[in-house]
Design an enzyme around this catalytic site. Structure first.
Site: not given
Length: 294
Positions: A93, A113, A143, A164, A171
């Site tokens: 985000d 991410e 990854d 986070d 995932p």
């Protein structure tokens, strides 16, 4: 007269945890299945846009600043450093990135991410992200286990590592395994800190964590870290994040040197964070100390 029961039945419900669930009167704005997870964005009249991954709330525009400010400013300001480099694992985000870039002494931020679509959709609908074009930022859409292995091979280390990530399924599953955690320990500087967090459920007989309730087979990171097999020292602080299940939210600091992060070395006033809140976050309730051993 409106049938209240019927109205509630049409509200969005988060996946049930510990026998209860969020219920929100929201409108779906976007839904897609990425190669990694189901991504949804909803709109709520009071809370604004809400990001949901695989049925679990990740962030809302109304209160995301509480989580992101407390996750970043406590470890960044809790220990004085001249040039700080940070690794965000997950963070799609963009809120952690935003808060890290507030600090002039942050010289580098790598964000790993796995799901580029989470980044793109969050930027479009939530707009809470930091500046990905900042020269201090390196975005890696892969990854995190692969990135950490490559960083280790290159002899790279980080002062701060933020976990986070979603729950230990889908995932994020590989990030709860010994092979990854051994490498994570190695890429953290000896005086560095790794930050993890989770929702806390207060039960009659014991407390539980969202990571535990999301998978019957996997352990949560805090339980794994408290084993002492990875980082030898664990400390905790707390906040209230209304949109997360149970609202009680814990942050966990994993270190090699047991440094005390309770006292900020300089002032900063955010939308939620300030120096007094920083110190007070380490004033833990008796049930925390009793059940978590902090």
């Amino acid at each position: 007269m409106t049938d209240a029961k019927s109205d509630f039945a049409n509200w969005w419900h988060e996946e049930p945890q510990m026998g209860f669930t969020h219920a929100l009167d929201m409108k779906l704005l976007h839904r897609e299945q990425s190669p990694f997870q189901l991504i949804e964005v909803y709109d709520h009249a009071e809370f604004g846009r809400v990001l949901v991954l695989d049925g679990l709330i990740q962030a809302s525009q109304a209160d995301e600043f509480i989580y992101h400010e407390m996750a970043v400013h406590v470890p960044v300001l809790g220990r004085e450093r001249k040039n700080l480099n940070a690794l965000i694992i997950g963070g799609g985000d963009g809120g952690l990135l935003r808060e890290l870039l507030v600090h002039d002494h942050v010289s580098e931020v790598v964000m790993a991410e796995i799901d580029r679509r989470v980044i793109e959709i969050s930027n479009e609908y939530l707009a809470v992200n930091g500046d990905y074009d900042d020269p201090r930022v390196t975005l890696v859409c892969d990854d995190a286990a692969n990135y950490v292995a490559e960083a280790l091979d290159q002899g790279k280390q980080f002062d701060l590592i933020f976990l986070d990530i979603t729950e230990p399924v889908g995932p994020s599953a590989s990030l709860f395994k010994q092979a990854f955690l051994d490498k994570l320990v190695a890429v953290l500087a000896d005086d560095g800190v790794c930050i993890d967090s989770d929702s806390i459920f207060v039960g009659r007989d014991k407390i539980r964590f969202l990571q535990e309730t999301s998978s019957e087979e996997e352990k949560g990171l805090l339980e794994i870290m408290r084993s002492g097999n990875f980082f030898p020292h664990v400390a905790g602080y707390r906040s209230i994040v209304p949109m997360y299940p149970g609202a009680e939210f814990g942050f966990f600091l994993y270190t090699k040197d047991a440094f005390d992060y309770r006292h900020p070395f300089r002032e900063l006033t955010g939308k939620h964070y300030n120096a007094a809140v920083h110190t007070a976050a380490f004033a833990l309730p008796t049930w925390w100390r009793t059940q978590l051993g902090f």
